[in-house]
Write a protein that holds these residues in place. Structure first.
Motif, PDB file in Angstrom:
ATOM      1  N   GLN A 227       0.824  -1.184  -0.023  1.00  0.00           N
ATOM      2  CA  GLN A 227       0.012   0.087   0.085  1.00  0.00           C
ATOM      3  C   GLN A 227       0.729   1.410   0.121  1.00  0.00           C
ATOM      4  OE1 GLN A 227      -3.467   0.133   2.782  1.00  0.00           O
ATOM      5  NE2 GLN A 227      -3.857  -2.268   2.682  1.00  0.00           N
ATOM      6  N   ASN A 297      -3.642   5.678   6.316  1.00  0.00           N
ATOM      7  CA  ASN A 297      -4.290   5.453   5.065  1.00  0.00           C
ATOM      8  C   ASN A 297      -4.617   6.674   4.066  1.00  0.00           C
ATOM      9  OD1 ASN A 297      -5.747   4.272   3.067  1.00  0.00           O
ATOM     10  ND2 ASN A 297      -7.517   3.940   4.571  1.00  0.00           N
ATOM     11  N   ALA A 299      -6.341   7.035   1.504  1.00  0.00           N
ATOM     12  CA  ALA A 299      -7.829   7.170   1.113  1.00  0.00           C
ATOM     13  C   ALA A 299      -8.647   7.545   2.056  1.00  0.00           C
ATOM     14  CB  ALA A 299      -7.954   5.677   0.335  1.00  0.00           C
ATOM     15  N   SER A 320       1.925   6.423  -1.680  1.00  0.00           N
ATOM     16  CA  SER A 320       0.911   5.369  -1.551  1.00  0.00           C
ATOM     17  C   SER A 320       0.351   5.106  -2.625  1.00  0.00           C
ATOM     18  CB  SER A 320      -0.437   6.002  -0.859  1.00  0.00           C
ATOM     19  OG  SER A 320      -0.042   6.361   0.831  1.00  0.00           O
ATOM     20  N   ILE A 322      -2.681   3.388  -4.553  1.00  0.00           N
ATOM     21  CA  ILE A 322      -4.139   3.430  -3.921  1.00  0.00           C
ATOM     22  C   ILE A 322      -4.835   2.708  -4.962  1.00  0.00           C
ATOM     23  CG2 ILE A 322      -4.076   5.667  -2.482  1.00  0.00           C
ATOM     24  CD1 ILE A 322      -5.256   7.134  -4.956  1.00  0.00           C
ATOM     25  N   ASP A 326     -12.804   3.131  -4.441  1.00  0.00           N
ATOM     26  CA  ASP A 326     -13.077   2.616  -3.218  1.00  0.00           C
ATOM     27  C   ASP A 326     -14.525   2.386  -3.150  1.00  0.00           C
ATOM     28  OD1 ASP A 326     -13.090   2.480  -0.528  1.00  0.00           O
ATOM     29  OD2 ASP A 326     -13.036   4.413  -0.087  1.00  0.00           O
TER      30      ASP A 326
END
Length: 475
Positions: A227, A297, A299, A320, A322, A326
């Motif tokens: 990640q 995170n 996101a 990151s 991503i 999502d």
């Protein structure tokens, strides 16, 4: 015969006034907030399960990695005064204790390529990477070193350590190479740096050359993670170049890459960071280990907003990898428009009741509302398997078909039912657009509500909300 008809009229239940019907619809809508709220909880629960599944997929591979180093750790003897009671007198003694001095390099250059892949288990997947960070660091004592209050003769240069930090040492590969002035070093586990929670590795070195010269460390560190990858800069000047074929990066942390030397395309990305210790606000020499860098995170908007407001305790730069969609975030946002869909649909049926004279019971409102709430559960279930876009089309088509068919019976007309189906199709289409145009979602949503309210006010402008209507009449 006439008497029987009059008795039947007297026994017939008077119809509610328009105002009473409006309040009943409000009550039905309020009751539907309970299953709608339960749907939101289901989305959060499935998201938690997804995160747990992702962690189990990458267990043993390597977590969100934080890389720090190299740093030279020089042991020295410090003079510490202490006051004690001896024979009834206060005596001050000076003791010599062994401590560590952290020396950051004058310059460090890092180059890394993130080789990514997607690991999957059942319906869950996570992005992992394998990277090799190669670079060179140049060490020398600062010209104003004596201002630190440590004498050169108190430092044991022969027992120095070259330390590297890696937050999850399980991700280390077996072919790591480190050399000092061209001499290969033997790496040992442990004794990392504070930025990585003291996790990492080190090598014994003789740093005597630092007294009147410089040392150059060359290294190639290979490790795995998932990640995101973070570096904790500490040198006089840190240059970090990172490349990958992953097309969806997110750059977060205390620093952002140089615009003119960075690019993101469908084939991947390249980013270059240039960070000086003036921007870090730290000295190259320190007697204290730095605090651990917290991974987060990218996101998660709330998480990102928090760190943007308070700042990082230890400066860092994060890249990151991503996922472009999502789905849990999109389903959650879609579910927040549930009140809008239920409200518009109920208003349409209320108008058929008030203007068209078609009586609709509270049970029928509840059944229609249940179908509208079920849409979000179907959306979540299908999205985990076939993706959000196709799931939205599937769930909305099923819901529109169900309510349209039921409305044909309730409204006693397929023509009226088709109007309800068209309304729902327009609503679901508008919601999908709102989810796609995040920047203008509030504006478009506000305009839709305004137009709908204006339409209802116009249609019911001459309606007497307090009057009691009767279908039956005396003959």
């Amino acid at each position: 015969m006439t008497e029987i008809q009059e008795d039947e009229v007297e026994l017939s239940k008077p119809e509610r006034s328009p105002g009473a019907k409006f309040l009943m619809v409000l009550l039905m809508g309020f009751l539907l907030t309970i299953p709608l709220f339960a749907t939101w909880l289901m989305v959060y629960d499935r998201q938690d399960q997804s995160e747990i599944a992702q962690q189990s997929i990458v267990s043993g591979w390597g977590g969100k990695q934080v890389f720090a180093g190299p740093k030279l750790v020089l042991p020295y003897m410090a003079r510490v005064q202490e006051t004690v009671e001896q024979d009834g007198k206060t005596v001050t003694r000076t003791n010599r204790v062994r401590r560590e001095l952290y020396l950051a390099p004058q310059t460090v250059k890092l180059d890394s390529i993130l080789n990514t892949q997607t690991k999957q288990r059942a319906i869950y997947e996570v992005v992992v990477y394998d990277t090799n960070i190669s670079g060179a660091a140049q060490f020398s004592l600062p010209d104003d070193f004596e201002r630190n209050g440590i004498a050169i003769e108190d430092i044991d240069f022969t027992a120095a350590e070259l330390r590297f930090g890696l937050s999850d040492a399980r991700g280390l590969a077996g072919d790591n190479k480190v050399s000092l002035d061209g001499q290969a070093l033997t790496l040992k586990p442990g004794k990392g740096l504070g930025e990585t929670g003291n996790s990492g590795f080190f090598a014994w070195v003789d740093a005597t050359k630092l007294i009147d010269g410089k040392l150059t460390a060359d290294f190639a560190i290979r490790f795995k993670g998932n990640q995101s990858v973070t570096i904790a800069p500490h040198a006089g000047q840190t240059e970090w170049t990172v490349k990958s074929e992953w097309p969806h990066p997110s750059f977060t942390g205390s620093f952002l890459p140089e615009t003119e030397h960075s690019k993101v395309t469908a084939e991947g990305f390249e980013a270059k960071y240039v960070i000086t210790n003036l921007a870090l606000g730290t000295s190259l020499v320190s007697t204290q280990a730095r605090q651990q860098v917290a991974t987060r995170n990218a996101a998660d908007a709330a998480d990102a907003a928090y760190y943007a407001s308070v700042g990082d305790v230890t400066p860092s730069a994060t890249v990151s990898l991503i996922q472009p969609v999502d789905l849990y975030g999109q389903v959650d946002r879609a579910a927040k428009y549930g009140f809008l869909i239920i409200g518009f649909t109920f208003v349409a049926f209320l108008l058929f009741d008030l203007i068209g004279g078609i009586r609709i019971s509270s049970v029928q409102y509840i059944l229609i509302g249940a179908a509208l709430v079920l849409f979000f559960i179907l959306l979540l279930a299908f999205a985990e398997i076939i993706g959000f876009a196709l799931a939205f089309v599937t769930a909305s088509t099923a819901t529109i078909g169900l309510i349209t068919a039921y409305s044909a019976s309730v409204l006693s007309s397929w023509r009226r039912a088709s109007l309800v189906g068209g309304l729902l199709a327009g609503l679901y289409g508008a919601i999908y657009i709102l989810l796609s145009l995040e920047a203008y979602s509030l504006l478009i949503g506000s305009l839709l509500i305004f137009v709908a309210l204006a339409g209802v006010m116009y249609v019911t402008r001459q309606l007497d909300w307090s009057s009691s209507l009767r279908r039956a009449s005396r003959t």
